[in-house]
Design a protein around this motif. Structure first.
Motif, PDB file in Angstrom:
ATOM      1  N   LEU A 248     -39.676 -26.598 -14.695  1.00 45.46           N
ATOM      2  CA  LEU A 248     -40.338 -27.285 -13.580  1.00 45.46           C
ATOM      3  C   LEU A 248     -40.187 -28.801 -13.667  1.00 45.46           C
ATOM      4  O   LEU A 248     -40.057 -29.482 -12.644  1.00 45.46           O
ATOM      5  CB  LEU A 248     -41.823 -26.915 -13.538  1.00 45.46           C
ATOM      6  CG  LEU A 248     -42.128 -25.457 -13.188  1.00 45.46           C
ATOM      7  CD1 LEU A 248     -43.595 -25.127 -13.443  1.00 45.46           C
ATOM      8  CD2 LEU A 248     -41.770 -25.166 -11.741  1.00 45.46           C
ATOM      9  N   ASN A 249     -40.197 -29.335 -14.877  1.00 43.52           N
ATOM     10  CA  ASN A 249     -40.132 -30.783 -15.037  1.00 43.52           C
ATOM     11  C   ASN A 249     -38.716 -31.349 -14.872  1.00 43.52           C
ATOM     12  O   ASN A 249     -38.529 -32.563 -14.912  1.00 43.52           O
ATOM     13  CB  ASN A 249     -40.694 -31.201 -16.394  1.00 43.52           C
ATOM     14  CG  ASN A 249     -42.195 -31.034 -16.460  1.00 43.52           C
ATOM     15  OD1 ASN A 249     -42.856 -30.864 -15.443  1.00 43.52           O
ATOM     16  ND2 ASN A 249     -42.750 -31.073 -17.657  1.00 43.52           N
ATOM     17  N   THR A 250     -37.737 -30.472 -14.681  1.00 46.81           N
ATOM     18  CA  THR A 250     -36.381 -30.958 -14.413  1.00 46.81           C
ATOM     19  C   THR A 250     -35.958 -30.690 -12.978  1.00 46.81           C
ATOM     20  O   THR A 250     -34.805 -30.909 -12.619  1.00 46.81           O
ATOM     21  CB  THR A 250     -35.366 -30.305 -15.382  1.00 46.81           C
ATOM     22  OG1 THR A 250     -35.519 -28.885 -15.369  1.00 46.81           O
ATOM     23  CG2 THR A 250     -35.557 -30.832 -16.788  1.00 46.81           C
ATOM     24  N   PHE A 251     -36.902 -30.192 -12.130  1.00 44.68           N
ATOM     25  CA  PHE A 251     -36.602 -30.108 -10.704  1.00 44.68           C
ATOM     26  C   PHE A 251     -36.296 -31.512 -10.178  1.00 44.68           C
ATOM     27  O   PHE A 251     -36.986 -32.464 -10.545  1.00 44.68           O
ATOM     28  CB  PHE A 251     -37.798 -29.542  -9.939  1.00 44.68           C
ATOM     29  CG  PHE A 251     -37.854 -28.041  -9.882  1.00 44.68           C
ATOM     30  CD1 PHE A 251     -37.107 -27.264 -10.745  1.00 44.68           C
ATOM     31  CD2 PHE A 251     -38.668 -27.403  -8.969  1.00 44.68           C
ATOM     32  CE1 PHE A 251     -37.155 -25.890 -10.706  1.00 44.68           C
ATOM     33  CE2 PHE A 251     -38.736 -26.018  -8.905  1.00 44.68           C
ATOM     34  CZ  PHE A 251     -37.965 -25.267  -9.788  1.00 44.68           C
ATOM     35  N   PRO A 252     -35.311 -31.672  -9.307  1.00 45.79           N
ATOM     36  CA  PRO A 252     -34.988 -33.008  -8.777  1.00 45.79           C
ATOM     37  C   PRO A 252     -35.925 -33.423  -7.639  1.00 45.79           C
ATOM     38  O   PRO A 252     -35.505 -34.016  -6.643  1.00 45.79           O
ATOM     39  CB  PRO A 252     -33.552 -32.828  -8.283  1.00 45.79           C
ATOM     40  CG  PRO A 252     -33.500 -31.402  -7.867  1.00 45.79           C
ATOM     41  CD  PRO A 252     -34.366 -30.637  -8.834  1.00 45.79           C
ATOM     42  N   LEU A 253     -37.194 -33.077  -7.774  1.00 52.66           N
ATOM     43  CA  LEU A 253     -38.200 -33.446  -6.776  1.00 52.66           C
ATOM     44  C   LEU A 253     -39.559 -33.419  -7.461  1.00 52.66           C
ATOM     45  O   LEU A 253     -39.712 -32.901  -8.570  1.00 52.66           O
ATOM     46  CB  LEU A 253     -38.170 -32.490  -5.576  1.00 52.66           C
ATOM     47  CG  LEU A 253     -38.213 -30.983  -5.842  1.00 52.66           C
ATOM     48  CD1 LEU A 253     -39.631 -30.484  -6.107  1.00 52.66           C
ATOM     49  CD2 LEU A 253     -37.638 -30.222  -4.653  1.00 52.66           C
ATOM     50  N   GLU A 254     -40.554 -34.010  -6.793  1.00 45.66           N
ATOM     51  CA  GLU A 254     -41.912 -34.038  -7.320  1.00 45.66           C
ATOM     52  C   GLU A 254     -42.732 -32.963  -6.624  1.00 45.66           C
ATOM     53  O   GLU A 254     -42.841 -32.969  -5.401  1.00 45.66           O
ATOM     54  CB  GLU A 254     -42.523 -35.421  -7.105  1.00 45.66           C
ATOM     55  CG  GLU A 254     -41.764 -36.510  -7.842  1.00 45.66           C
ATOM     56  CD  GLU A 254     -42.150 -37.911  -7.405  1.00 45.66           C
ATOM     57  OE1 GLU A 254     -43.134 -38.061  -6.646  1.00 45.66           O
ATOM     58  OE2 GLU A 254     -41.470 -38.863  -7.816  1.00 45.66           O
ATOM     59  N   ALA A 255     -43.286 -32.042  -7.392  1.00 42.60           N
ATOM     60  CA  ALA A 255     -44.008 -30.905  -6.819  1.00 42.60           C
ATOM     61  C   ALA A 255     -45.484 -30.961  -7.215  1.00 42.60           C
ATOM     62  O   ALA A 255     -45.828 -31.300  -8.350  1.00 42.60           O
ATOM     63  CB  ALA A 255     -43.396 -29.591  -7.303  1.00 42.60           C
ATOM     64  N   THR A 256     -46.346 -30.623  -6.262  1.00 46.94           N
ATOM     65  CA  THR A 256     -47.796 -30.637  -6.455  1.00 46.94           C
ATOM     66  C   THR A 256     -48.385 -29.339  -5.928  1.00 46.94           C
ATOM     67  O   THR A 256     -47.935 -28.831  -4.902  1.00 46.94           O
ATOM     68  CB  THR A 256     -48.428 -31.823  -5.690  1.00 46.94           C
ATOM     69  OG1 THR A 256     -47.947 -33.042  -6.224  1.00 46.94           O
ATOM     70  CG2 THR A 256     -49.949 -31.808  -5.798  1.00 46.94           C
ATOM     71  N   TYR A 257     -49.397 -28.825  -6.616  1.00 43.99           N
ATOM     72  CA  TYR A 257     -50.101 -27.617  -6.179  1.00 43.99           C
ATOM     73  C   TYR A 257     -51.537 -28.004  -5.828  1.00 43.99           C
ATOM     74  O   TYR A 257     -52.282 -28.471  -6.670  1.00 43.99           O
ATOM     75  CB  TYR A 257     -50.095 -26.582  -7.312  1.00 43.99           C
ATOM     76  CG  TYR A 257     -50.506 -25.168  -6.930  1.00 43.99           C
ATOM     77  CD1 TYR A 257     -51.609 -24.909  -6.129  1.00 43.99           C
ATOM     78  CD2 TYR A 257     -49.801 -24.072  -7.421  1.00 43.99           C
ATOM     79  CE1 TYR A 257     -51.982 -23.620  -5.799  1.00 43.99           C
ATOM     80  CE2 TYR A 257     -50.166 -22.770  -7.092  1.00 43.99           C
ATOM     81  CZ  TYR A 257     -51.264 -22.554  -6.285  1.00 43.99           C
ATOM     82  OH  TYR A 257     -51.635 -21.274  -5.963  1.00 43.99           O
ATOM     83  N   MET A 258     -51.931 -27.812  -4.557  1.00 45.00           N
ATOM     84  CA  MET A 258     -53.318 -27.954  -4.107  1.00 45.00           C
ATOM     85  C   MET A 258     -53.799 -26.563  -3.732  1.00 45.00           C
ATOM     86  O   MET A 258     -53.233 -25.938  -2.823  1.00 45.00           O
ATOM     87  CB  MET A 258     -53.401 -28.891  -2.902  1.00 45.00           C
ATOM     88  CG  MET A 258     -54.813 -29.219  -2.455  1.00 45.00           C
ATOM     89  SD  MET A 258     -55.650 -30.484  -3.437  1.00 45.00           S
ATOM     90  CE  MET A 258     -54.756 -31.956  -2.902  1.00 45.00           C
TER      91      MET A 258
END
Length: 423
Positions: A248-258
């Motif tokens: 997950l930390n090498t995805f080329p984007l910033e991801a957030t879970y709400m």
């Protein structure tokens, strides 16, 4: 108007219960004021079910049904009494009757400060996420030297004190009426009911204070969460927790879970705060949505969340201000998540600069971007033309502008340009 009043003491003889009785008897013309007892409320334990304790459930139901609440607090060791704190612990765990409830704090003590420190502490607790009371600002009623404050008939002896308490009660009734007038009417847009305080726990909510800097560590301890080399079985995979983090930390984007309770519970930490497109701090994980967005942006946040929760659209997309054509184009995407039974389970937000992808595509295909004469530029479109988008979504519904890191150990305060989880 129905008001309930609670004295935060279980002592056999309580001056704060005497104060509550005086208020109920002398201000009946203003409202129906009903004193409530906390004598039978057991010691709080988050593993206990409120349904097994009728005294607690009845207290919650009576507060929920009331138009307003009066809390009379004694002062013990410069803070409120344990009995009052115990009641609020019960009423901010599985049930939340104080949420958006007009509340007045009063108090009596033996000494000259009249429970001032206890009232300040109680105000902070009542305004915490998960409690969410609307505490009346302005005047404080601090009854000092309480051993001599009442006469033999239980009345306040000093005419000035009587008059001031009457003024405070009049203001509180006005406070209740004003807040009632501000409540969404049946004709109001449905998105106004979207709760950003995360006050409605779900079956996956972890009972840890939302403002705890070590929310993850506390939650992991309570849930006995897997970690490190422990394996997690996924739909189509079997990975260790370490492998999941690497992935997950090498995805080329910033991801957030709400989650569906509008609580921010995860982001992939592949860049440090100052290098992120939507800056986040690790200590923010666990915060309610209201703690992650400036107040001026919260209506837009509610609109977006309601669109996703209600199924008006499955995805909402939005560029941030400050993008530069053919140089930088940062996008926020909000995707509704559902479980196997198609129940709404929260929002997957991801942020990325799409321009490097477009530039690489043009380079590889030998094409160029050409502006279309007369074309209308759409800077705030959602994912679906049929969806009802917020009036003017802006960068505050996401997180875009970097903010200065806080001085340890305080969390940074929200600023005007941060979004889904920036402070």
């Amino acid at each position: 108007m129905k008001i309930v009043a609670i004295a935060g003491s279980i002592a056999e003889a309580s001056y704060n219960r005497q104060l509550v009785a005086y208020i109920a008897g002398h201000f009946a013309e203003l409202a129906d004021i009903q004193p409530l007892s906390i004598q039978d409320v057991p010691v709080f334990d988050e593993d206990l079910d409120i349904a097994d304790y009728p005294a607690v459930q009845a207290l919650a139901d009576q507060i929920e049904a009331a138009d307003g609440v009066i809390l009379a607090t004694p002062e013990h060791n410069h803070t409120l009494a344990p009995a009052m704190k115990n009641v609020i612990e019960w009423l901010s765990n599985q049930v939340h009757p104080f949420a958006n409830k007009p509340t007045l704090i009063v108090g009596a003590s033996y000494y000259t400060q009249g429970s001032s420190r206890a009232q300040l502490s109680l105000r902070q607790i009542l305004e915490a996420p998960g409690v969410g009371a609307l505490v009346m600002p302005s005047d404080e009623f601090l009854l000092a030297d309480v051993q001599t404050a009442f006469d033999a008939k239980g009345n306040l002896s000093d005419p000035g004190t009587q008059k001031f308490l009457g003024t405070v009660m009049g203001k509180f009734v006005q406070w209740v009426n004003v807040l009632a007038a501000m409540k969404p009417t049946p004709d109001a847009p449905a998105w106004q009911a979207e709760d950003l305080t995360a006050s409605h726990p779900t079956d996956t909510t972890i009972p840890v204070p939302m403002d705890a800097d070590d929310w993850i560590e506390q939650g992991a301890a309570k849930t006995h969460a897997a970690s490190g080399h422990d394996y997690v079985q996924l739909d189509r995979g079997l990975l260790t927790v370490d492998q999941l983090n690497w992935f997950l930390n090498t995805f080329p984007l910033e991801a957030t879970y709400m989650d569906e309770n509008n609580q921010f519970i995860y982001y992939n930490h592949f860049r440090d705060h100052d290098d992120m497109l939507a800056p986040r701090y690790p200590a923010q994980v666990g915060d309610a949505a209201a703690m992650c967005h400036p107040k001026r942006a919260q209506d837009h946040v509610k609109q977006v969340l309601h669109m996703l929760r209600s199924g008006k659209t499955d995805r909402f997309a939005m560029p941030v201000p400050g993008n530069q054509v053919n140089a930088k184009w940062i996008m926020h995407y909000y995707q509704a998540m559902h479980d196997g039974d198609q129940h709404y389970r929260g929002v997957n937000e991801w942020v990325l600069d799409i321009w490097p992808i477009v530039a690489d595509y043009l380079k590889r295909t030998g094409q160029q971007l050409v502006p279309v004469p007369g074309a209308k530029v759409d800077a705030v479109s959602g994912a679906s033309q049929s969806a009802v988008a917020p009036a003017k979504p802006d960068a505050d519904t996401g997180a875009s502008a970097a903010s200065e890191p806080p001085a340890a150990p305080t969390k940074p305060a929200p600023d005007a340009d941060t979004g889904a989880s920036a402070k």
